[in-house]
Structure formats: structure tokens, C-alpha cells
Scaffold this motif. Structure first.
Motif, PDB file in Angstrom:
ATOM      1  N   GLN A  77      17.176 -16.856   5.167  1.00 55.23           N
ATOM      2  CA  GLN A  77      15.789 -17.335   5.254  1.00 55.23           C
ATOM      3  C   GLN A  77      15.636 -18.815   4.927  1.00 55.23           C
ATOM      4  O   GLN A  77      14.522 -19.331   4.916  1.00 55.23           O
ATOM      5  CB  GLN A  77      14.884 -16.502   4.333  1.00 55.23           C
ATOM      6  CG  GLN A  77      14.710 -15.083   4.792  1.00 55.23           C
ATOM      7  CD  GLN A  77      14.202 -14.995   6.224  1.00 55.23           C
ATOM      8  OE1 GLN A  77      13.304 -15.727   6.625  1.00 55.23           O
ATOM      9  NE2 GLN A  77      14.808 -14.106   7.002  1.00 55.23           N
ATOM     10  N   LEU A  78      16.752 -19.479   4.659  1.00 54.65           N
ATOM     11  CA  LEU A  78      16.657 -20.910   4.336  1.00 54.65           C
ATOM     12  C   LEU A  78      16.748 -21.725   5.634  1.00 54.65           C
ATOM     13  O   LEU A  78      17.660 -21.521   6.435  1.00 54.65           O
ATOM     14  CB  LEU A  78      17.784 -21.315   3.383  1.00 54.65           C
ATOM     15  CG  LEU A  78      17.638 -22.711   2.782  1.00 54.65           C
ATOM     16  CD1 LEU A  78      16.476 -22.746   1.790  1.00 54.65           C
ATOM     17  CD2 LEU A  78      18.924 -23.140   2.080  1.00 54.65           C
ATOM     18  N   ASN A  79      15.794 -22.617   5.802  1.00 50.47           N
ATOM     19  CA  ASN A  79      15.799 -23.473   6.989  1.00 50.47           C
ATOM     20  C   ASN A  79      15.395 -24.877   6.560  1.00 50.47           C
ATOM     21  O   ASN A  79      14.286 -25.071   6.066  1.00 50.47           O
ATOM     22  CB  ASN A  79      14.818 -22.912   8.025  1.00 50.47           C
ATOM     23  CG  ASN A  79      14.849 -23.687   9.328  1.00 50.47           C
ATOM     24  OD1 ASN A  79      15.688 -24.568   9.527  1.00 50.47           O
ATOM     25  ND2 ASN A  79      13.937 -23.374  10.215  1.00 50.47           N
ATOM     26  N   LYS A  82      14.048 -25.238   3.168  1.00 48.81           N
ATOM     27  CA  LYS A  82      12.784 -24.553   2.857  1.00 48.81           C
ATOM     28  C   LYS A  82      12.939 -23.059   3.085  1.00 48.81           C
ATOM     29  O   LYS A  82      13.647 -22.627   4.008  1.00 48.81           O
ATOM     30  CB  LYS A  82      11.657 -25.079   3.746  1.00 48.81           C
ATOM     31  CG  LYS A  82      11.278 -26.493   3.429  1.00 48.81           C
ATOM     32  CD  LYS A  82      10.095 -26.923   4.271  1.00 48.81           C
ATOM     33  CE  LYS A  82       9.918 -28.429   4.160  1.00 48.81           C
ATOM     34  NZ  LYS A  82       9.348 -29.039   5.327  1.00 48.81           N
ATOM     35  N   CYS A  83      12.235 -22.296   2.254  1.00 50.54           N
ATOM     36  CA  CYS A  83      12.260 -20.838   2.380  1.00 50.54           C
ATOM     37  C   CYS A  83      11.243 -20.412   3.442  1.00 50.54           C
ATOM     38  O   CYS A  83      10.055 -20.714   3.323  1.00 50.54           O
ATOM     39  CB  CYS A  83      11.909 -20.207   1.038  1.00 50.54           C
ATOM     40  SG  CYS A  83      11.769 -18.420   1.156  1.00 50.54           S
ATOM     41  N   MET A  84      11.723 -19.690   4.461  1.00 53.18           N
ATOM     42  CA  MET A  84      10.845 -19.294   5.562  1.00 53.18           C
ATOM     43  C   MET A  84       9.893 -18.156   5.173  1.00 53.18           C
ATOM     44  O   MET A  84       8.948 -17.870   5.899  1.00 53.18           O
ATOM     45  CB  MET A  84      11.689 -18.858   6.773  1.00 53.18           C
ATOM     46  CG  MET A  84      12.639 -19.923   7.271  1.00 53.18           C
ATOM     47  SD  MET A  84      11.781 -21.471   7.667  1.00 53.18           S
ATOM     48  CE  MET A  84      10.967 -21.002   9.176  1.00 53.18           C
ATOM     49  N   THR A  94      12.900 -12.437  -8.035  1.00 48.91           N
ATOM     50  CA  THR A  94      13.771 -13.526  -8.517  1.00 48.91           C
ATOM     51  C   THR A  94      13.471 -14.821  -7.766  1.00 48.91           C
ATOM     52  O   THR A  94      13.428 -15.892  -8.367  1.00 48.91           O
ATOM     53  CB  THR A  94      15.265 -13.168  -8.323  1.00 48.91           C
ATOM     54  OG1 THR A  94      15.484 -11.886  -8.876  1.00 48.91           O
ATOM     55  CG2 THR A  94      16.182 -14.175  -8.965  1.00 48.91           C
ATOM     56  N   CYS A  95      13.250 -14.713  -6.458  1.00 46.21           N
ATOM     57  CA  CYS A  95      12.930 -15.911  -5.656  1.00 46.21           C
ATOM     58  C   CYS A  95      11.595 -16.504  -6.096  1.00 46.21           C
ATOM     59  O   CYS A  95      11.436 -17.716  -6.157  1.00 46.21           O
ATOM     60  CB  CYS A  95      12.852 -15.560  -4.180  1.00 46.21           C
ATOM     61  SG  CYS A  95      14.392 -14.944  -3.496  1.00 46.21           S
ATOM     62  N   GLU A  96      10.652 -15.610  -6.378  1.00 50.40           N
ATOM     63  CA  GLU A  96       9.319 -16.077  -6.773  1.00 50.40           C
ATOM     64  C   GLU A  96       9.354 -16.770  -8.139  1.00 50.40           C
ATOM     65  O   GLU A  96       8.686 -17.774  -8.348  1.00 50.40           O
ATOM     66  CB  GLU A  96       8.385 -14.866  -6.829  1.00 50.40           C
ATOM     67  CG  GLU A  96       6.935 -15.218  -6.972  1.00 50.40           C
ATOM     68  CD  GLU A  96       6.088 -13.982  -7.233  1.00 50.40           C
ATOM     69  OE1 GLU A  96       6.386 -12.902  -6.670  1.00 50.40           O
ATOM     70  OE2 GLU A  96       5.141 -14.097  -8.029  1.00 50.40           O
TER      71      GLU A  96
END
Ligand code: SF4
Ligand code: SF4
Length: 142
Positions: A77-79, A82-84, A94-96
Motif C-alpha cells: 500500500q506504499l506509493n 505515502k500510504c494509499m 499499528t499503522c494508525e
């Protein structure tokens, strides 16, 4: 402002650094432990190839580890650093929360020592606020 609001402000305060200087190191190195729904969200049409190349491994309790040192070079999901799925409410907790984890019961803040913003003490103004509210701040927990 309560502790969660301060933590959220602290995370937002490093977002430019994350994208422009760190280039999302935490989404490119290491791994995440995910449940099935989270794994599908993060891998989508890449799940099978990641499984075939053994970058996804089954763990105990219906969990999976997703290795970011894979042939894609990061979380799928990394582009462009940035997180898509940044605004998706189903993205992993954890991401949040990374790199600041609040334990209100223990009155403890855990900062991930893997994070470059933590290593460079960029959260200092907020660390000070956490301490003022009577929270312990721990950087060696992980
Ligand atoms: S490692 Fe820390 S500074 Fe780097 S992208 Fe992740 S949260 Fe941001
Ligand atoms: S879902 Fe987003 S924040 Fe989580 S590891 Fe992947 S790119 Fe990073």
C-alpha cells in the motif's frame, strides 16, 4: 486536550518528515502481524505472489506476518512514500498509532525506537506534554 488528542497531534507533527525525509522507513522495513481481513486489505491482488514467494507467513491464532523486505520493496500500500489506505478506518491499528502507543491504564506512552523521528527526538515538545500529564515515556519497550 486529552492524552489521545496530544498523541494524535504528535503523529501529525511528523507527517512531512515521514514522507519527505524518512521516506516511510517503517513501511519498507520489518514486518507487520495482521489478521486475515487486514492482510487482504494490505495485499489485495498481490497476496498470492507474496505468499508464493514466502513473504507472508502464517502465525499462531489465525494471524499472518507480512514481510516488507519483499520483491515490491515495501508494504504493497506504499506509493511514493505515502500510504494509499491512510484514511481507511479498517487499516491496522499499528499503522494508525505508530510510532506512539498510549496505554491509559498504565499511564504509559511507548515510543518505537525503530522510528527515525523518535531517534532524532522530533517528538520532544509532545514528550514534555505527556510527562506533564503524569505519563511515563518509554522508548525501549519494543
Ligand atoms: S519510521 Fe518514524 S519517521 Fe519514519 S516514516 Fe515511520 S513514523 Fe515516520
Ligand atoms: S498500510 Fe500504510 S501505514 Fe500500514 S504499513 Fe502499509 S503503507 Fe505503511
Amino acid at each position: 486536550m486529552n492524552i489521545q488528542q496530544i498523541a494524535s497531534k504528535a503523529r501529525n507533527s511528523i507527517s512531512n518528515y515521514c514522507i519527505n525525509e524518512c521516506h516511510a522507513y517503517c513501511c519498507r522495513k520489518g514486518y507487520l502481524i495482521l489478521n486475515e481481513e487486514e492482510l487482504n486489505l494490505l495485499t489485495q491482488d498481490k497476496r498470492k505472489e507474496l505468499e508464493d514467494r514466502e513473504f507472508i507467513k502464517q502465525q499462531e491464532g489465525n494471524k499472518f506476518s507480512l514481510n516488507f523486505s519483499n520483491h515490491l520493496g515495501s508494504c504493497p500500500q506504499l506509493n511514493d512514500s505515502k500510504c494509499m489506505i491512510h484514511k481507511n478506518p479498517k487499516r491496522p491499528l499499528t499503522c494508525e498509532k505508530f510510532p506512539i502507543f498510549v496505554d491509559e491504564e498504565k499511564k504509559e506512552i511507548r515510543l518505537s525506537p525503530r522510528c527515525f523521528a523518535v531517534k532524532e527526538n522530533k517528538l520532544f515538545p509532545y514528550t514534555h506534554k505527556f510527562l506533564e500529564l503524569g505519563f511515563k515515556v518509554n522508548e525501549d519497550y519494543f
